[in-house]
Design a protein around this motif. Structure first.
Motif, PDB file in Angstrom:
ATOM      1  N   THR A  39       0.806  -1.082  -0.168  1.00 38.36           N
ATOM      2  CA  THR A  39       0.008  -0.082  -0.039  1.00 38.36           C
ATOM      3  C   THR A  39       0.850   1.012   0.032  1.00 38.36           C
ATOM      4  O   THR A  39       0.726   2.003  -0.691  1.00 38.36           O
ATOM      5  CB  THR A  39      -1.047  -0.008   1.326  1.00 38.36           C
ATOM      6  N   GLY A  69      -5.361   4.252  -0.116  1.00 41.55           N
ATOM      7  CA  GLY A  69      -5.108   3.354   1.018  1.00 41.55           C
ATOM      8  C   GLY A  69      -6.165   2.500   1.668  1.00 41.55           C
ATOM      9  O   GLY A  69      -6.093   1.369   1.853  1.00 41.55           O
ATOM     10  N   LEU A  70      -7.230   3.375   1.843  1.00 40.46           N
ATOM     11  CA  LEU A  70      -8.706   2.765   2.333  1.00 40.46           C
ATOM     12  C   LEU A  70      -9.071   1.658   1.668  1.00 40.46           C
ATOM     13  O   LEU A  70      -9.821   0.466   2.044  1.00 40.46           O
ATOM     14  CB  LEU A  70      -9.681   3.755   2.496  1.00 40.46           C
ATOM     15  N   ALA A 101      -7.308  -1.596   2.492  1.00 37.02           N
ATOM     16  CA  ALA A 101      -7.419  -1.712   3.875  1.00 37.02           C
ATOM     17  C   ALA A 101      -7.914  -3.011   4.194  1.00 37.02           C
ATOM     18  O   ALA A 101      -7.243  -3.895   4.978  1.00 37.02           O
ATOM     19  CB  ALA A 101      -8.087  -0.675   4.614  1.00 37.02           C
ATOM     20  N   LYS A 113      -7.773  -1.286  12.566  1.00 39.97           N
ATOM     21  CA  LYS A 113      -7.676  -0.874  11.189  1.00 39.97           C
ATOM     22  C   LYS A 113      -7.476   0.645  10.686  1.00 39.97           C
ATOM     23  O   LYS A 113      -6.526   0.892  10.165  1.00 39.97           O
ATOM     24  CB  LYS A 113      -8.856  -1.602  10.436  1.00 39.97           C
ATOM     25  N   SER A 114      -8.116   1.289  11.729  1.00 34.16           N
ATOM     26  CA  SER A 114      -8.003   2.772  11.533  1.00 34.16           C
ATOM     27  C   SER A 114      -6.839   3.158  11.891  1.00 34.16           C
ATOM     28  O   SER A 114      -6.076   4.008  11.116  1.00 34.16           O
ATOM     29  CB  SER A 114      -8.967   3.511  12.527  1.00 34.16           C
ATOM     30  N   THR A 166      -4.245   2.156   9.109  1.00 35.97           N
ATOM     31  CA  THR A 166      -4.458   3.143   7.969  1.00 35.97           C
ATOM     32  C   THR A 166      -4.041   4.600   8.204  1.00 35.97           C
ATOM     33  O   THR A 166      -3.457   5.210   7.527  1.00 35.97           O
ATOM     34  CB  THR A 166      -6.080   3.054   7.715  1.00 35.97           C
ATOM     35  N   CYS A 213      -9.618   8.698   8.290  1.00 36.76           N
ATOM     36  CA  CYS A 213      -9.188   7.164   8.616  1.00 36.76           C
ATOM     37  C   CYS A 213     -10.313   6.481   9.496  1.00 36.76           C
ATOM     38  O   CYS A 213     -10.683   5.548   9.122  1.00 36.76           O
ATOM     39  CB  CYS A 213      -8.009   7.132   9.442  1.00 36.76           C
ATOM     40  N   THR A 230     -12.237   3.965   7.212  1.00 36.19           N
ATOM     41  CA  THR A 230     -12.250   2.394   7.276  1.00 36.19           C
ATOM     42  C   THR A 230     -13.471   2.086   7.716  1.00 36.19           C
ATOM     43  O   THR A 230     -13.795   0.596   7.145  1.00 36.19           O
ATOM     44  CB  THR A 230     -11.290   2.411   8.760  1.00 36.19           C
TER      45      THR A 230
END
Lengths: 212, 229
Positions: A24, A67-68, A71, A98-99, A102, A140, A144
């Protein structure tokens, strides 16, 4: 295990995966720099510095979106999400971890992107950097959450920008305001308010996204 | 599958009759009784449509979010469809807000679209948001997961409305004519009466349409189950 330990373990897993696969972050870095070059040619000569400040926020938003979109791909491909949901931990820990992961990618991309922006266009003030930090939290948290939603749909990657962009409009308003306004305080306050409201909402309702 | 219908106190034909009477009365009041605006003249009468449609759209979105909350909270098997139908009605009325607002802007200010018009911009954001709701809903197979995702997204809407409003407010200059101030409505007499009737007519109309669409969707669901059984 406590909640914090769960979040830590899950976030570490994502960072470790990225460290080994390097899927990523390089893509985000290349994308944001390429976007700046496109913006340079998209802006007519003698256009104001204000226009470039606005475009910075477009670049940040789209880089984050890149990026998201990635994820939850490992979770989907290896069906890890089923395992995570079955694990005896609070489901919101999955979202929070996960947030954070990211956020780490986005912050790393911006550590390069902001100096490059200053080099290509014009210097950035403290208010802009503070705005970027606050906006990252909101991007984020919400992104996410929506990424987890989009990944279970048929449309998948197609859906995330559609779900995310209407919700990101307030972030752009606050961010651009913080960059260009004479007194950025109220815009930074607005971004903080956005972060708190949506973080609480995501935290409270993530359970329903991953369970039936 | 549990029961797919709910008992309502007011039957649908009575609702349809009530909305017919109210809409006729509202139209009569708007075009024949309400006085001309001193500043904008005849064209100001679109206000009765524009503002009542906007309020009705908000009411539909709020109803959709409330049913979404009921779905998540009490696991009411009927609430998912009700939430969807309410949001659908809200999107229809929201589109009408954009259309009437655009017409009013053209007549009053000479442009079809004004970024300085807060309500119009807010409804554009909401239109994009709720259009994405439909993309989300039709991208998931029917079932508990679709119900959950739709409900959560509908709940995001009620947070997005005030946040977006605040965002647009702090970002733009404010030239929208304010008819409701903190000191109450900025008008009286027939104008207020006409507005109230128009508002009531549109709310009843929206509820009637909601019930019609709901009963159609429920028949659809029942037929599907019968054909599968």
């Amino acid at each position: 295990m406590t909640y914090a330990a769960d979040v830590g373990a899950l976030a570490r897993k994502d960072l470790l995966l990225e460290l080994r696969a390097r899927d990523t972050l390089p893509a985000m870095l290349l994308f944001v720099v390429a976007t700046f070059v496109v913006f340079h040619f998209a802006l007519p000569a003698h256009s104001s510095q204000l226009a470039a400040s606005g475009l910075l926020w477009v670049a940040i938003l789209f880089t984050a979106l890149l990026g998201l979109g990635r994820a939850f791909v490992p979770e989907r491909e290896q069906r890890v999400l089923d395992g995570l949901v079955l694990a005896p931990c609070d489901r919101s820990a999955i979202w929070l971890a996960k947030s954070l992961a990211t956020l780490a990618f986005l912050a790393a991309a911006e550590l390069v992107a902001l100096p490059v922006f200053a080099l290509f266009f014009h210097g950035l003030g403290g208010a802009t950097v503070a705005g970027v930090v606050l906006a990252d939290l909101g991007i984020c948290a919400v992104g996410t959450f929506l990424g987890a939603m989009a990944v279970v749909t048929r449309a998948r990657d197609l859906l995330l920008p559609l779900l995310f962009l209407p919700l990101a409009i307030p972030i752009v308003v606050g961010g651009v305001g913080a960059s260009v306004a004479g007194s950025p305080g109220r815009y930074l306050g607005f971004l903080a308010l956005y972060d708190v409201l949506f973080a609480v909402l995501c935290w409270a309702s993530f359970e329903y996204v991953v369970t039936e | 599958m549990e029961a797919v219908s709910r008992q309502y106190r007011v039957p649908l034909p009575a609702l349809a009759a009530a909305s017919l009477v109210l809409v006729t009365l509202a139209l009569a009041l708007i075009f024949f009784v309400a006085p001309n605006d001193a500043d904008q003249g005849f064209s100001q009468r679109i206000f009765y449509f524009h503002v009542s449609i906007a309020f009705t759209a908000y009411a539909c979105f709020a109803g959709g979010a409330w049913k979404a909350l009921v779905h998540l909270w009490k696991r009411d098997p009927l609430a998912d469809l009700e939430s969807y139908v309410a949001v659908h009605q809200g999107l229809i009325f929201g589109t009408l807000v954009l259309v009437t607002g655009s017409i009013w802007a053209k007549i009053s200010w000479g442009h079809w679209w004004l970024w300085s018009e807060d309500q119009l911009v807010l409804f554009l954001v909401l239109f994009l948001f709720y259009a994405a709701y439909f993309m989300l809903r039709f991208s998931v197979d029917p079932g508990p997961q679709r119900a959950n995702l739709s409900a959560v997204y509908a709940l995001f809407g009620v947070v997005l409305i005030p946040v977006s409003f605040l965002a647009i407010r702090i970002a733009k200059s404010f030239i929208h004519p304010i008819v409701f101030t903190r000191h109450g409505p900025n008008f009286g007499g027939w104008i207020l009466a006409t507005y109230c009737v128009a508002q009531a007519a549109l709310l009843v109309l929206a509820y009637t349409l909601y019930r019609v669409e709901l009963s159609g969707k429920r028949i659809d669901v029942r037929l599907r189950e019968l054909s599968l059984a």
